[in-house]
Enzyme design. Structure first.
Site, mmCIF file in Angstrom:
data_model
loop_
_atom_site.group_PDB
_atom_site.id
_atom_site.type_symbol
_atom_site.label_atom_id
_atom_site.label_comp_id
_atom_site.label_asym_id
_atom_site.label_seq_id
_atom_site.Cartn_x
_atom_site.Cartn_y
_atom_site.Cartn_z
ATOM 1 N N CYS A 205 10.813 -43.160 -13.219
ATOM 2 C CA CYS A 205 9.433 -43.649 -13.322
ATOM 3 C C CYS A 205 8.674 -43.112 -14.520
ATOM 4 O O CYS A 205 7.580 -43.612 -14.830
ATOM 5 C CB CYS A 205 8.672 -43.302 -12.051
ATOM 6 S SG CYS A 205 9.635 -43.578 -10.555
ATOM 7 N N HIS A 340 -0.317 -40.526 -12.118
ATOM 8 C CA HIS A 340 0.910 -41.204 -11.692
ATOM 9 C C HIS A 340 0.608 -41.917 -10.384
ATOM 10 O O HIS A 340 0.887 -43.102 -10.255
ATOM 11 C CB HIS A 340 2.028 -40.184 -11.537
ATOM 12 C CG HIS A 340 3.331 -40.792 -11.144
ATOM 13 N ND1 HIS A 340 4.001 -41.674 -11.946
ATOM 14 C CD2 HIS A 340 4.084 -40.637 -10.012
ATOM 15 C CE1 HIS A 340 5.127 -42.050 -11.347
ATOM 16 N NE2 HIS A 340 5.195 -41.443 -10.165
ATOM 17 N N HIS A 378 3.767 -50.105 -8.371
ATOM 18 C CA HIS A 378 4.488 -49.125 -9.185
ATOM 19 C C HIS A 378 5.511 -49.864 -10.043
ATOM 20 O O HIS A 378 6.504 -50.376 -9.529
ATOM 21 C CB HIS A 378 5.171 -48.128 -8.251
ATOM 22 C CG HIS A 378 5.828 -46.990 -8.958
ATOM 23 N ND1 HIS A 378 5.812 -46.819 -10.325
ATOM 24 C CD2 HIS A 378 6.555 -45.929 -8.470
ATOM 25 C CE1 HIS A 378 6.488 -45.733 -10.653
ATOM 26 N NE2 HIS A 378 6.942 -45.177 -9.537
#
Length: 1021
Positions: A205, A340, A378
């Site tokens: 990620c 994040h 995401h």
């Protein structure tokens, strides 16, 4: 008496101090280089919710749009995989995600990729190509070939390859390159011919934000001078979602409720974002618009946390502190953090705890905290770049977008007094210490963490209109007619907006900041309304012009210099007033002629009293004509239009000779001034005494052989390449009639079809148009009596551009104050390129499918591994016997037609059982470069074998790869057939390969993927 020791050592001391000073400066320069801020000069993006550029992304953010939706039916059957219970084998706990539309479509032709190869390309690669292209166009960089530009791309998923190429029979060389992560960055560098680092990055990620960080480091160390950085993520398979569901990580209702008490997991999303980066000093020097500045950042690893995928608060704290240190930023100066923030019960509390510790704030001075994951989920490998671009846009608009799905702080966030506020509506971004600075975080599942500090850009003064030139040219082009029409509509929309930038800046930005393709149009106008009206008229054309040339090269232009009698008072005055290049050239002639004319040149051309008969005197008229022709030539040169050949009519032949490099400007002015003093009536024949002074002047000047084809009006013939004109030529040229028709025939025989008249009249080009009509000819004036000077010359420039002439658009606006402004990007005309998945489940393995049968598109059942159709190109070429049996004047057309169909079939046909047997072939034009259509070395090898086997002609491989077109290949085949003896071929059955084949093959092998190299080696044997 001896000198004191101090005196003796003073030179040494001075040298030492000088050396120390130099070393200190070098050390300081190196230190600055390691920490130099990096400018974000452009962005490109494709995100869920219809986001296709920066403007649409900002609208989504500012309006608080929730772009999550149910999984599209073209991805997978959600009902087959969904179950609400966590841990059910083979099931997922969500039906939601952030998805792009039309993921199966791609404009392969735009990038010169064949349908055959495009079908094997992972959508990750396609998205990066399109988004990176748009980012570069937004920055105004049309051509970076050969530059030290780096490519850094985060990519982690390989769903397309796993799904579409699960069986051995499906694999082709294009499947290998089409699904490799390394090719995501490598293909972009290859297509744009970039020479900096090309790196694909997988740290889960944090991949895309790490790509940006590495790009910044590469810029600081000098490995590259510009960088494209970002990430891409495409979700085609349910497997990862099923896996995350086993951990209970997926949000059942499909929402990232980051930092909220109702947080219940994350939702997956897809998209692509790219930023264009330069060293701040370079960006400012180049006049780039600096959208934001990356002050610095840091990267580290969680190390041994509580679990392989568990975050580590200690590592995150150290990361934040290190980023502040390297950026030279104080914690109290940071007023926003793009977190994040996935919305998981474990990750959010740890991240906030670290942020609160490193970024404390006094009551009333809280900073803002948010995460774009609340908008569209995401994005995994593209998550970090989505957050960074959000921050860049927020800085540009000086507003912080709302953070969605937030009502009450998650009780697991153990912070006594939060130093932050979560904005739930669009909030004005208040600066701290006069600065707006944000932190951006991305944490990888693998434990790799990245944090960047980003500041508002220095800003740029608003564009001010420089209206010295009353008219402008808007030049538009595209890879296809459909693309050109879409581009016209985009520009009409932009020109019709109320807050329109100065029209000259709009044209400048479009002309200089875009590549120029074969399908072209250009319009002339002085206002947005005039340009819009001209574009509306263009849409009524049946087909815009394409660059036409017999061999695929830019069509060459011949300049025709008009003769005596075309002069008129005030000729080119508008150009003198508002064209800096023209004015400079005319002023130079004015100074050089100052002692030779009894009336100053500028007074001759532009008398205060228009009735003053200066131009009735040949002694003044001919030098004035020459000066205007010289200035026009310099103007055309500045615009990138240089003649490939010249012809001069009467005294205009001296101007043509100067353009051809026969004589200098000074000598040309001496000659034309002396010629004008002959005082001859138009019907008189000069005697020897009249010509003596001209001969003496001509003998006294330096003349050289012409550097370009020079056709003399004396006999209408091409002047010899190795001879310079002599004095006798210029004497004969005075009284002999001009052989204009012969001169035009000579130029036509040399292949010239573009004629531009250089002078104040249009008599020569009008005569050609009247005497030699034909669609293949382009004849246009530089000036025309009774018409506006600027409109005439710019209309000719526009016409040349439309017919394939490459214009130096930067040179066109040199000397004027111009500002780059946003203009529409090149549209992509997308079509479907996709391997359809088999009816069985996507998780099926190659072993499971062994021996199975499947139904082809034509309804026929075939065993796995058998090709459903023969190659479409196998029978497209006629045989040698068929070709030779034709009449000689029929051979080219028929061979070219067969070659075009064969190449089109090779470009369009795939291999393997999933390729539709009825797939349409690619339309191939006679003069289109085959490489631009996507013909690669593998296809070229196959075509070469067919030509050899069916026609008995062995072409060198380079003949099919370097500048090849159907026309050129057909010509080479026919040339070899004429030179060979058919009976010898029949007896031997073999031919000697051309001498350059080995060299060409070796050159190809050094740069090809292994599969293609093997194919070439096998063919070479």
């Amino acid at each position: 008496m001896s000198q004191p020791a101090a005196t003796k050592s003073s030179p040494v001391l001075k040298r030492a101090l000088t050396a120390i000073d130099r070393l200190q400066r070098e050390l300081e320069a190196a230190r600055r280089g390691r920490t130099e801020p990096i400018a974000v000069v452009s962005v490109g993006c494709r995100f869920p919710g219809g986001v296709h550029d920066a403007d649409s992304y900002w609208r989504l953010l500012a309006e608080g749009v929730d772009a999550i939706r149910e999984v599209p039916a073209d991805r997978w059957d959600t009902d087959a995989y969904y179950h609400p219970q966590v841990g059910r084998p083979g099931k997922m706990t969500t039906k939601w995600g952030g998805f792009l539309d039309r993921i199966d479509e791609f404009d392969a032709a735009f990038f010169g990729i064949s349908p055959r190869e495009a079908e094997a390309m992972d959508p990750n690669q396609r998205l990066v190509l399109e988004v990176a292209w748009e980012a570069l166009e937004n920055a105004g960089y049309a051509d970076l070939a050969g530059s030290r530009t780096g490519v850094f791309v985060g990519v982690i998923n390989s769903d397309y390859g796993l799904q579409r190429f699960s069986r051995p029979d499906d694999l082709t060389p294009y499947a290998v390159t089409g699904t490799a992560h390394s090719i995501v960055s490598g293909r972009l560098a290859y297509l744009l011919d970039l020479r900096g680092p090309a790196v694909s990055i997988d740290t889960a990620c944090s991949s895309s934000l790490l790509a940006v960080h590495l790009a910044c480091q590469s810029l600081r160390t000098g490995d590259c001078d510009m960088a494209l950085a970002g990430g891409v993520n495409v979700i085609l398979s349910p497997l990862a979602t099923i896996g995350f569901s086993q951990f209970g990580m997926m949000s059942p209702d499909g929402r990232c409720r980051t930092f909220d008490a109702g947080a219940n997991g994350f939702v997956r999303g897809e998209g692509c974002g790219i930023v264009v980066l330069k060293r701040l000093s370079d960006a400012v020097a180049a006049g780039d618009e600096v959208l934001a500045v990356i002050r610095g950042g840091a990267v580290n690893q969680d190390g041994r946390s509580t679990g392989l995928t568990a975050p580590n608060v200690l590592s995150q704290r150290e990361l934040l502190r290190r980023a502040l240190e390297t950026s030279g930023v104080e914690a109290g100066q940071v007023s926003y953090v793009e977190a994040h923030g996935t919305g998981t019960t474990l990750g959010d509390p740890i991240e906030v705890e670290a942020l609160a510790d490193v970024y404390p704030a006094a009551p009333g001075a809280e900073w803002h905290l948010g995460s774009v994951k609340t908008n569209f989920g995401h994005l995994e490998a593209a998550a970090g770049i989505a957050g960074l671009i959000k921050v860049v846009l927020a800085l540009r608009h000086r507003s912080i977008p709302p953070h969605l799905h937030f009502e009450r702080l998650n009780p697991h966030i153990a912070v006594d007094r939060p130093p932050f506020a979560v904005p739930t509506e669009l909030t004005e971004w208040t600066p701290r210490d006069g600065r707006r600075i944000a932190g951006v975080s991305a944490f990888g599942l693998s434990g790799t963490n990245v944090h960047l500090l980003v500041e508002e850009g220095p800003g740029r003064a608003p564009a001010t209109a420089d209206e010295r030139r009353p008219l402008n040219v808007l030049a538009l082009s595209a890879r296809s007619e459909a693309g050109l029409r879409l581009l016209v509509e985009r520009h009409r929309d932009r020109l019709g907006r109320a807050a329109q930038a100065p029209v000259a800046d709009h044209c400048y930005s479009a002309n200089t900041g875009r590549s120029h393709f074969p399908h072209r149009l250009a319009v002339v106008g002085g206002s947005a309304a005039e340009l819009d009206a001209a574009l509306a008229g263009v849409l009524d054309r049946s087909a815009p012009n394409g660059a036409a040339s017999t061999d695929g090269r830019e069509p060459e232009v011949a300049f025709l210099y008009s003769g005596a009698g075309t002069e008129r008072p005030g000729m080119a005055h508008a150009l003198y007033e508002s064209a800096p290049v023209f004015r400079e050239a005319l002023d130079r002639c004015h100074e050089l002629l100052r002692g030779d004319l009894d009336v100053p040149l500028l007074d001759v051309l532009f008398p205060k009293d228009p009735g003053t008969p200066h131009l009735d005197r040949p002694t003044l008229a001919q030098p004035a004509l020459f000066a205007v022709q010289y200035a026009l030539t310099e103007l055309w040169h500045a615009w990138g239009v240089r003649p490939a050949a010249v012809f001069g009519h009467g005294p205009g032949e001296i101007a043509a000779a100067h353009t051809a490099g026969v004589m200098s400007l000074e000598d040309a002015l001496r000659l034309v001034t002396r010629r004008a003093r002959l005082h001859l009536p138009s019907d008189a024949t000069p005697v020897e005494t009249d010509l003596a002074s001209l001969r003496q002047t001509a003998d006294g000047i330096s003349q050289s052989p012409p550097r370009i084809p020079f056709v003399s009006g004396l006999d209408g013939a091409l002047w010899p390449w190795d001879e310079a004109p002599d004095a006798e030529h210029w004497c004969r040229q005075v009284h002999r009639p001009v052989r204009f028709a012969d001169a035009v025939s000579t130029l036509r025989s040399l292949g010239y079809t573009r004629f531009v008249e250089i002078g104040p009249d249009a008599a020569l080009v009008d005569r050609i148009r009247a005497e030699q009509p034909g669609d293949e000819l382009l004849t246009a004036p530089s000036l025309r009596p009774g018409e506006d000077d600027w409109r005439t010359v710019l209309s000719t420039l526009a016409e040349l551009y439309e017919h394939g002439t490459d214009v130096d658009w930067a040179g066109f606006d040199r000397g004027y104050a111009r500002t780059r402004v946003p203009v529409p990007t090149s549209p992509f005309v997308r079509t479907r390129h996709w391997y359809d998945a088999p009816a069985a489940t996507v998780a099926m393995t190659a072993g499971d499918e062994a021996g199975r049968e499947e139904t082809t598109a034509a309804g026929e059942r075939t065993a796995t591994g058998e090709s459903t159709t023969a190659s479409a190109a196998d029978s497209s070429l006629l045989t040698r016997e068929d070709l030779l049996a034709l009449k000689e004047d029929e051979r080219f057309d028929i061979l070219a037609d067969h070659l075009a169909r064969g190449v089109g079939a090779a470009l369009g046909s795939g291999s393997g059982p999933r390729r539709r047997s009825g797939a349409a072939t690619v339309e191939v034009g006679l003069d289109q470069p085959l490489l631009d259509l996507g013909l690669d070395s593998l296809m070229a090898t196959g075509l070469r074998v067919q030509i050899r086997d069916r026609l008995g002609v062995t072409l060198p491989l380079v003949a099919l790869l370097k500048g090849a077109s159907v026309r050129r290949v057909a010509e080479q085949v026919l040339e070899q057939l004429e030179d060979e003896q058919p009976e010898d071929d029949a007896e031997t059955g073999t031919e000697e390969a051309p001498g350059d084949d080995t060299e060409a093959l070796l050159a190809e092998l050094t740069r090809l993927p292994e599969a293609e190299a093997r194919a070439l080696l096998e063919e070479g044997r």
